[in-house]
Write an enzyme that holds these catalytic residues in place. Structure first.
Site, PDB file in Angstrom:
ATOM      1  N   HIS A  58       0.835  -1.205   0.000  1.00 56.63           N
ATOM      2  CA  HIS A  58       0.000   0.000   0.000  1.00 56.63           C
ATOM      3  C   HIS A  58       0.871   1.256   0.000  1.00 56.63           C
ATOM      4  CE1 HIS A  58      -3.625   2.373   1.518  1.00 56.63           C
ATOM      5  NE2 HIS A  58      -2.613   3.219   1.647  1.00 56.63           N
ATOM      6  N   GLU A  59       1.817   1.318   0.927  1.00 54.85           N
ATOM      7  CA  GLU A  59       2.673   2.516   1.028  1.00 54.85           C
ATOM      8  C   GLU A  59       3.645   2.610  -0.145  1.00 54.85           C
ATOM      9  OE1 GLU A  59       1.629   4.716   2.918  1.00 54.85           O
ATOM     10  OE2 GLU A  59       0.376   3.469   4.200  1.00 54.85           O
TER      11      GLU A  59
END
Length: 162
Positions: free
Chosen positions: A75-76
């Site tokens: 996600h990051e």
């Protein structure tokens, strides 16, 4: 202590695998982000686009191990990859969703579902009719003198208990 070191190595391996997928998909070499474990509170991770840095919550990493590594790390990283490839776009927009699902092969979930009980700092405040639990952000704003909170029921100002 050994557990956290092992988990950090797994985070590194996941980032490396995901970077390789993105490099192959776009036929280019993305700059790997710096990794930091300085996130506190209920956030699992944060991407600092201009700094090319991802920060993770070490407590949530330890408590959620594999789910954290398979969900939060991509996600990051996806935020960083999107910034490097497309520039500044909507945070969880179509480019990020494509990066997550098509390139990295993971669901484009915006929020984690981890139990945050252990990392939630709550502060007890009193009004004329009840006790309120405020977050650390609201507590700090009150302590700095930037803000006051008023009870919706009795309309009195909340004051810190104890």
């Amino acid at each position: 202590m050994n557990d956290i070191r092992q988990l950090k190595m797994q985070v590194q391996r996941q980032l490396k695998r995901d970077l390789e997928r993105a490099n192959a998909y776009f036929n280019k070499t993305f700059t790997p982000p710096a990794i930091n474990y300085a996130v506190r509170g209920v956030k699992a991770g944060v991407a600092y686009l201009e700094r090319n840095e991802v920060r993770f919550n070490p407590v949530l990493l330890v408590e959620n191990k594999q789910a954290f590594i398979s969900q939060v790390v991509p996600h990051e990283l996806a935020h960083i990859l999107v910034y490097q490839h497309f520039g500044r776009v909507q945070s969880h927009g179509k480019e990020w969703k494509m990066m997550m699902e098509t390139v990295l092969g993971v669901p484009a979930d915006i929020y984690h579902c981890f139990d945050t009980q252990s990392v939630q700092q709550q502060f007890a405040y009193q009004c004329n009719c009840q006790t309120h639990q405020l977050s650390i952000r609201r507590h700090n704003a009150i302590q700095r003198g930037n803000r006051q909170y008023i009870c919706r029921r009795c309309k009195s100002i909340l004051t810190l208990m104890g």
